[in-house]
Design a protein around this motif. Structure first.
Motif, PDB file in Angstrom:
ATOM      1  N   GLU A 249       0.802  -1.219   0.000  1.00 31.47           N
ATOM      2  CA  GLU A 249       0.000   0.000   0.000  1.00 31.47           C
ATOM      3  C   GLU A 249       0.839   1.276   0.000  1.00 31.47           C
ATOM      4  N   SER A 276      -3.695  -3.768   0.030  1.00 36.16           N
ATOM      5  CA  SER A 276      -3.796  -2.800   1.114  1.00 36.16           C
ATOM      6  C   SER A 276      -4.852  -3.215   2.125  1.00 36.16           C
ATOM      7  N   THR A 290      -8.561  -1.989  -3.813  1.00 35.49           N
ATOM      8  CA  THR A 290      -7.612  -2.756  -3.012  1.00 35.49           C
ATOM      9  C   THR A 290      -7.820  -4.262  -3.124  1.00 35.49           C
TER      10      THR A 290
END
Length: 337
Positions: A249, A276, A290
Motif C-alpha cells: 500500500e 492494502s 484494493t
C-alpha cells in the motif's frame, strides 16, 4: 518497602506465595476479594512480578516473539492484534521486533531469541539472503516457528498466507478490462516468495490477454519514502504507464502523491490498484481499489498454530500451510471513466 518480592508480599498479606502468583496470573481459582487485596497492596508498593523468574523452574518464558518488517503498516498492525488476542488468552506476553526489511536485523533477532528469550516465534520474513541456517538452529533448541504472509519456502515450518497469485492475477486482469495497455507492477522486494508469487500473477494475466511482458514496467522500489517518490515520479514521466498494480500500500500512496504533484488524474490518466488493508482506502480521493488480506484472521491463525506446537512439544506435529482468501474491492481509482 524496598526489595519486595513474592515471598515478602505473601508474608505481609498472610497468604501463600502460590496464592499471590495466581492473583497476578489472573487465575480463576482464587477468591475475588483476595485477588483484589493482593493486587491493591502490590500497586501501593509499586511491585510488579518478574514473569520470567516465575517460570524458570519449568523453563518457560511465557513469552512469544513476533518479528515483522514494519509496524505502521495497517496489515501488520491488524495481524499483531490477532496474535496478541490469542497469546493473552493463553496467559502469554508478546515481544515485538521490527526488521525494517533488513536481513541482518532478522538474523540478529532470531539468534538473540534462540537463547531462551521466547517460547516460540511468529514472523514475516525480510528475505534478503538464501542462507537460513540461523532459523534451522531454532529447531535444534525446540523453539517452534510459524511464518505468516512472507515466508521462506526452504524452511519446514507452519505457514499462514493468502491466495497472492490469484489476487494478483485478478487485480491485473481488472486493469486490463478497464482498458489499460501499459501496466506497471510496483514491488519492494521481488526476490522474496511473496514478491515472486504476486509478480507471476501479474505476468500470467498479461499473457492470458495477449499483452507482451515488458521488463521496464516491473519497478523495483525502496523502503525509503523519498526514494520511492523519485522512482515513481520518473516512471510516470518517462515510462508513462496507464495502470499501476502496487504490491504494497505505501507504493500506492506514494503514487497518489506523485500524481497530485504532476497533475495526473486518477483514474482518467492512470488507474491504480494495490494490496492494502488501509481502513481509509474508501475515503481517499479517489477511493483506492484494493486487494485486502484478512490480516487479523491471519494473526489469529498463526498464533493458534504456534500454541498447538507449544502444547504438543513432546509429540511430532505436522507442519501446516493455511491459505486464506484476500478480497478484491473495486473502487474509483481503477474504474473506467
Amino acid at each position: 518497602m524496598d526489595n519486595i518480592n513474592l515471598k515478602i508480599l505473601a508474608k505481609k498479606l498472610k497468604v501463600s506465595t502460590s496464592t499471590v502468583s495466581r492473583a497476578f496470573n489472573g487465575s480463576s481459582d482464587i477468591n475475588k476479594d483476595t485477588r483484589e487485596r493482593i493486587l491493591a497492596y502490590a500497586k501501593e508498593h509499586n511491585f510488579l512480578p518478574n514473569h520470567y523468574a516465575s517460570n524458570l523452574r519449568d523453563k518457560k518464558s511465557k513469552t512469544i516473539a513476533v518479528i515483522v518488517p514494519e509496524i505502521v503498516n495497517e496489515f501488520f498492525a491488524q495481524a499483531i492484534n490477532g496474535i496478541e488476542e490469542v497469546a493473552r488468552k493463553k496467559g502469554f506476553y508478546i515481544l515485538l521486533y521490527r526488521t525494517d526489511d533488513i536481513f541482518e536485523k532478522e538474523v540478529s533477532f532470531v539468534n538473540y531469541l534462540n537463547n531462551g528469550k521466547a517460547d516460540g516465534i511468529i514472523m514475516s520474513v525480510s528475505g534478503e539472503a538464501n542462507d537460513h541456517n540461523y532459523l534451522r538452529k531454532l529447531g535444534q533448541k525446540n523453539v517452534p516457528v510459524v511464518f505468516f504472509d512472507r515466508v521462506y519456502e526452504d524452511i519446514d515450518v507452519s505457514k499462514v498466507t493468502t491466495n497472492d497469485y490469484e489476487s494478483s492475477f485478478g487485480a491485473t486482469e481488472h486493469l486490463i478490462e478497464q482498458g489499460c495497455k501499459r501496466i506497471a507492477y510496483l514491488v519492494v522486494n521481488k526476490s522474496i516468495s511473496i514478491g515472486k508469487v504476486r509478480g507471476q500473477g501479474y505476468v500470467d494475466a498479461l499473457a492470458k490477454h495477449g499483452m507482451p511482458f515488458n521488463d521496464e514496467l516491473v519497478i523495483d522500489c525502496s523502503q525509503e519514502e523519498k526514494i520511492n517518490y523519485s522512482i515513481i515520479k520518473n516512471v510516470l514521466e518517462e515510462i508513462k504507464p496507464d495502470g499501476i498494480f502496487s504490491s504494497v500500500e505505501r507504493l500506492a500512496i506514494a503514487t497518489y502523491y506523485v500524481c497530485n504533484d504532476l497533475n495526473i488524474s486518477i483514474p482518467k490518466d492512470l488507474k491504480v490498484i494495490s494490496f492494502s488493508s488501509l481502513a481509509i482506502a474508501p475515503l481517499l480521493c479517489p477511493a483506492l481499489s484494493t486487494i485486502t488480506q484478512p490480516a487479523y484472521e491471519m494473526g489469529i491463525k498463526a498464533a493458534t498454530l504456534l500454541f498447538d506446537e507449544l502444547e504438543n512439544k513432546n509429540h511430532h506435529t505436522v507442519k501446516k500451510n493455511h491459505v486464506l482468501d484476500a478480497k478484491l474491492f473495486i473502487r474509483k481509482s481503477s474504474s473506467a471513466i
